[in-house]
Scaffold this active site. Structure first.
Site, PDB file in Angstrom:
ATOM      1  N   GLU A  36       0.842  -1.207   0.000  1.00  0.00           N
ATOM      2  CA  GLU A  36       0.000   0.000   0.000  1.00  0.00           C
ATOM      3  C   GLU A  36       0.874   1.253   0.000  1.00  0.00           C
ATOM      4  O   GLU A  36       0.615   2.207  -0.722  1.00  0.00           O
ATOM      5  CB  GLU A  36      -0.923   0.020   1.222  1.00  0.00           C
ATOM      6  N   GLU A  37       1.923   1.238   0.839  1.00  0.00           N
ATOM      7  CA  GLU A  37       2.820   2.403   0.908  1.00  0.00           C
ATOM      8  C   GLU A  37       3.375   2.722  -0.478  1.00  0.00           C
ATOM      9  O   GLU A  37       3.407   3.872  -0.914  1.00  0.00           O
ATOM     10  CB  GLU A  37       3.963   2.103   1.893  1.00  0.00           C
ATOM     11  N   ARG A  38       3.793   1.687  -1.195  1.00  0.00           N
ATOM     12  CA  ARG A  38       4.453   1.913  -2.490  1.00  0.00           C
ATOM     13  C   ARG A  38       3.460   2.367  -3.555  1.00  0.00           C
ATOM     14  O   ARG A  38       3.797   3.201  -4.407  1.00  0.00           O
ATOM     15  CB  ARG A  38       5.221   0.646  -2.895  1.00  0.00           C
TER      16      ARG A  38
END
Ligand SMILES: Cc1cc2nc3c(=O)[nH]c(=O)nc-3n(C[C@H](O)[C@H](O)[C@H](O)COP(=O)(O)OP(=O)(O)OC[C@H]3O[C@@H](n4cnc5c(N)ncnc54)[C@H](O)[C@@H]3O)c2cc1C
Length: 386
Positions: free
Chosen positions: A241-243
């Site tokens: 999700e962060e990426r």
């Protein structure tokens, strides 16, 4: 991923918020080296923007991750990179594992307030001795009775000076580097925490970044997210999700830089014509616009894999790699076409030249992405990487 009417509504609401509540303050926050996270997040929580893909049981909208990508993309209309990044920590970096694996107690006491914008969250993985090599962290958590006692230090923690809690990666046992870790919610007002040192950065100046020391910090054992020993694997999942957030959140910023460059070079004259009239210049800007559009397509495709429940690590890593590299390429090429004006601190191109540079480092450096991609393609790399 298809942009439906519902995606467009989230996109438009977010864009409007950025233009009315963030952009008028960016200059002041950049100068101060600080953004008022509690104040801003409270307003975003009230609009339902902090829990788009979080369950309705915690106050979220319960939508799939494609809507979160629409939100991230609209945050890119901010006139700096630091504030969208800090908001992304709250929505996409510190909270996905908690939503996925957290107990009802943790969701009620930490996730719900984060979704409402009543608490500010941080993600504490990196340390002075371990950034790319996540498994090499040294912070320990010993279980004594009904508590964990945590000692160590965390470095470069976004929102670190003002967050209420941090999703913290620790070694909760000896042994296998990938099976000895846990994610623990650490309240940052706990005794034994010191985080006075705000770090001075090249860019993203409005977001506060801190070093956090933990000296025998006692945290209730029920603050453990999910199962002890699964922290590395939870964090690897959370990185997807962060990426995706990082990839989506700089698309509009790059488009702004290219558009601003076209406008500046159109009115700037040299050798009897506008700078933009040189074929080299308008071809290059057209090519960069094409590259940004290709990044958008890649980001949407990675999102489709994620929401289909398939292993999206390959495509998420490709999108993250491409976005970091393209952020550098766009801002460097465009700054050149502004000449001396581009080198001025206040120019929009200089702002993003500084701010987007982080994207090849934070959230997994380009080389870490290449390691994952190579491994997934079977080209090499024995390392169990992030
Ligand atoms: C402004 C800012 C905000 C941040 N926010 C957070 C946060 O909120 N929470 C958090 O936990 N962390 C945060 N970080 C930390 C960030 O995730 C790390 O900086 C990043 O993961 C890289 O780790 P490192 O800096 O220790 O670099 P190192 O691990 O020391 O690596 C240095 C460089 O070596 C190269 N390299 C590394 N591994 C390889 C390899 N296998 N092959 C070839 N080359 C390689 C890469 O070019 C890399 O940039 C932040 C960092 C910054 C600068």
């Amino acid at each position: 991923m298809q942009m439906t009417l519902e995606h467009q509504q989230i996109y438009d609401t977010t864009k409007k918020f950025v233009e009315t509540e963030l952009n008028p303050h960016v200059r002041e926050w950049e100068k101060a080296g600080f953004w008022p996270a509690h104040e801003v997040l409270k307003k975003m929580g009230a609009l339902g923007l902090l829990g788009i893909s979080k369950p309705e049981s915690v106050g979220g909208l319960g939508l799939d991750y494609s809507y979160q990508v629409a939100f991230a993309e609209a945050l890119g209309f901010c006139t700096c990179g630091g504030v969208p990044m800090a908001i992304g920590v709250q929505t996409d970096m510190a909270t996905p594992a908690l939503a996925r694996f957290g107990s009802d107690y943790l969701k009620d006491n930490f996730l719900k307030p984060a979704v409402a914008g009543e608490m500010v969250a941080a993600i504490a993985v990196s340390e002075p001795g371990a950034g790319s090599d996540v498994a090499g962290i040294k912070t320990t958590a010993r279980k004594v009775g009904e508590e964990y006692i945590i000692s160590g230090s965390k470095l470069w923690i976004t929102n670190g000076t003002q967050a209420d809690w941090a999703c913290t990666l620790v070694n909760s046992a000896e042994g296998d580097r990938h099976g000895n870790k846990s994610l623990i919610v650490v309240p940052l007002d706990a005794k034994g925490i010191e985080r006075n040192q705000k770090l001075d950065k090249l860019g993203q100046r409005s977001s506060d970044t801190a070093m956090i020391f933990l000296d025998e910090v006692r945290v209730p054992a029920r603050n453990l997210i999910g199962v002890e020993g699964k922290g590395f694997s939870y964090q690897m999942q959370q990185f997807q999700e962060e990426r995706l957030f990082l990839s989506a959140s700089i698309i509009a910023a790059m488009e702004r830089v290219i558009d601003d460059t076209a406008a500046y070079t159109r009115q700037r004259q040299a050798f009897g014509q506008s700078i933009l009239d040189n074929q080299y210049v308008h071809f290059r800007l057209s090519e960069l616009k094409t590259e940004v559009e290709a990044l958008r397509a890649l980001t949407y495709r990675a999102t489709s894999e994620l929401i289909a429940g398939r292993d999206a690590a390959l495509l998420c890593s490709m999108a993250k790699l491409k976005s970091g590299r393209l952020g550098r390429e766009v801002t460097d090429a465009c700054l050149q076409f502004w000449g001396g004006q581009g080198y001025m601190w206040e120019s929009s191109v200089a702002q993003f030249y500084r701010d987007l540079r982080l994207h090849s480092i934070g959230g997994g450096a380009d080389e870490v992405m290449l390691g994952i991609i190579s491994k997934r393609l079977g080209y090499g790399g024995k390392r169990k990487s992030t």
